[in-house]
Scaffold this active site. Structure first.
Site, mmCIF file in Angstrom:
data_model
loop_
_atom_site.group_PDB
_atom_site.id
_atom_site.type_symbol
_atom_site.label_atom_id
_atom_site.label_comp_id
_atom_site.label_asym_id
_atom_site.label_seq_id
_atom_site.Cartn_x
_atom_site.Cartn_y
_atom_site.Cartn_z
ATOM 1 C CG HIS A 149 44.074 42.462 39.881
ATOM 2 N ND1 HIS A 149 43.174 43.363 39.369
ATOM 3 C CD2 HIS A 149 43.829 42.402 41.226
ATOM 4 C CE1 HIS A 149 42.416 43.824 40.342
ATOM 5 N NE2 HIS A 149 42.792 43.259 41.479
ATOM 6 N NE ARG B 185 44.810 45.443 42.625
ATOM 7 C CZ ARG B 185 44.647 46.561 41.933
ATOM 8 N NH1 ARG B 185 45.695 47.177 41.419
ATOM 9 N NH2 ARG B 185 43.441 47.066 41.747
ATOM 10 C CG ASP C 259 42.315 44.743 36.466
ATOM 11 O OD1 ASP C 259 43.049 45.627 36.921
ATOM 12 O OD2 ASP C 259 42.135 43.649 37.037
ATOM 13 N NE ARG D 216 37.902 48.295 39.179
ATOM 14 C CZ ARG D 216 38.719 47.894 40.145
ATOM 15 N NH1 ARG D 216 39.977 47.607 39.856
ATOM 16 N NH2 ARG D 216 38.286 47.798 41.389
#
Length: 314
Positions: free
Chosen positions: A177, A90, A150, A153
């Site tokens: 993140h 990212r 996250d 998850r």
């Protein structure tokens, strides 16, 4: 809690923007939904497709427009930017998407300065930092989607291991993140009891390295999805609708969103995710999360990594 004249503007009509729009419609969160995109035909197509489902959702007006539509919005969601490619982190998107964000913020500020800004474009923590520095909005009204996905998850993976609904698991991922996000095992709980107690009494105990395995699963989840289908969008679409709901309905949910820290966590020089209470005014307050020394060190390292990326841009 009734909805009265709530306007949501989504900038970017790609997979993520369209998924957020779809989830927002299904939940009946607003009375006006506007999609803005430099590719006007794409935005028109998404609005047409969504409009054909209006008989099945609460009343809402959907349309496309330019930045002038930001006027009067309660929440403006920014999803526009370059997509993450396979094997790309990212943070690799920083240069390109920071320029896009700067242009978007200038467009928004011509018409609206009181809306809550929800930034979803990656790298979300760095861009939330830049928006906090650039924008005339109060810091509590500049929010990044952060580690809410996250965290989801993390809870899902734990639920699969424990055989317990993810809704009954209280556990958070804080920090970036991205690759340095920190799953907090030490304060994770189920039915008011520490996760460690459940593990100790389990008839099929986890192996010695199970926490490292779960952490790796959480961190590589996006890469797994991108490698298989090219992009992630359903999970972030649902999680962002959850953020929007807590704001517009003033629900005071505790969510791990990203914001510029200068309170009980200290001034870390970057936006980063910790548990925050979200309501009508944006972030009402942040909650101190219990961490063991290793988790705390990982959190500081995550903040340093993000601060370094921000400093390079500045």
């Amino acid at each position: 809690m009734s909805i009265h004249d709530n306007k949501v503007v989504i900038i970017g009509s790609g997979f993520v923007g369209a998924s957020i729009a779809y989830a927002t419609l299904i939940r009946g969160l607003c009375t006006e939904l506007v999609m803005v995109d430099t590719n006007r035909e794409k935005a028109v197509g998404e609005v047409m497709d969504l409009s054909h489902g209006l008989p099945f959702v609460p009343p809402v007006e959907i349309r496309t427009g330019g930045y002038e539509e930001c006027a009067g919005a309660e929440v403006i969601v920014i999803t526009a930017g370059a997509n993450q490619e396979p094997a790309q982190s990212r943070l690799d998107l920083v240069q390109k998407n920071s320029k896009i964000l700067h242009s978007i913020l200038e467009g928004i500020e011509q018409y609206e300065k009181d809306a809550i800004l929800l930034i979803v474009t990656n790298p979300v923590d760095v861009l939330t930092t830049l928006a906090s520095q650039h924008s005339e909005l109060r810091p509590e009204r500049v929010i990044g989607s952060g580690t809410i996905l996250d965290t989801a998850r993390f809870r899902y993976i734990l639920s699969q291991r424990c055989g317990i609904s993810a809704n009954s698991i209280h556990a958070y991922v804080i920090g970036e993140h991205g690759d340095s996000g920190v799953p907090i095992f030490s304060s994770a709980s189920i039915a008011g009891s520490p996760l460690s107690l459940l593990c100790a009494n389990s008839t099929s105990p986890c192996n010695q390295n199970w926490q490292e395995e779960v952490t790796a699963q959480v961190r590589r989840a996006a890469y797994e999805i991108i490698n298989r289908k090219g992009a992630t969008y359903y999970g972030i679409g649902l999680s962002c609708a959850y953020i929007i709901q807590s704001i517009l309905r003033d629900e005071h949910k505790v969510l791990t969103v990203s914001s510029y820290l200068n309170d009980q966590y200290g001034s870390l020089g970057t936006a980063i995710s910790v548990p925050c209470v979200l309501g009508k005014g944006g972030i009402n307050r942040r909650l101190q999360v219990s961490m063991n020394p290793i988790e705390k060190e990982m959190f500081i390292q995550s903040a340093e990594k993000l601060k370094e990326a921000v400093n390079i841009l500045n």
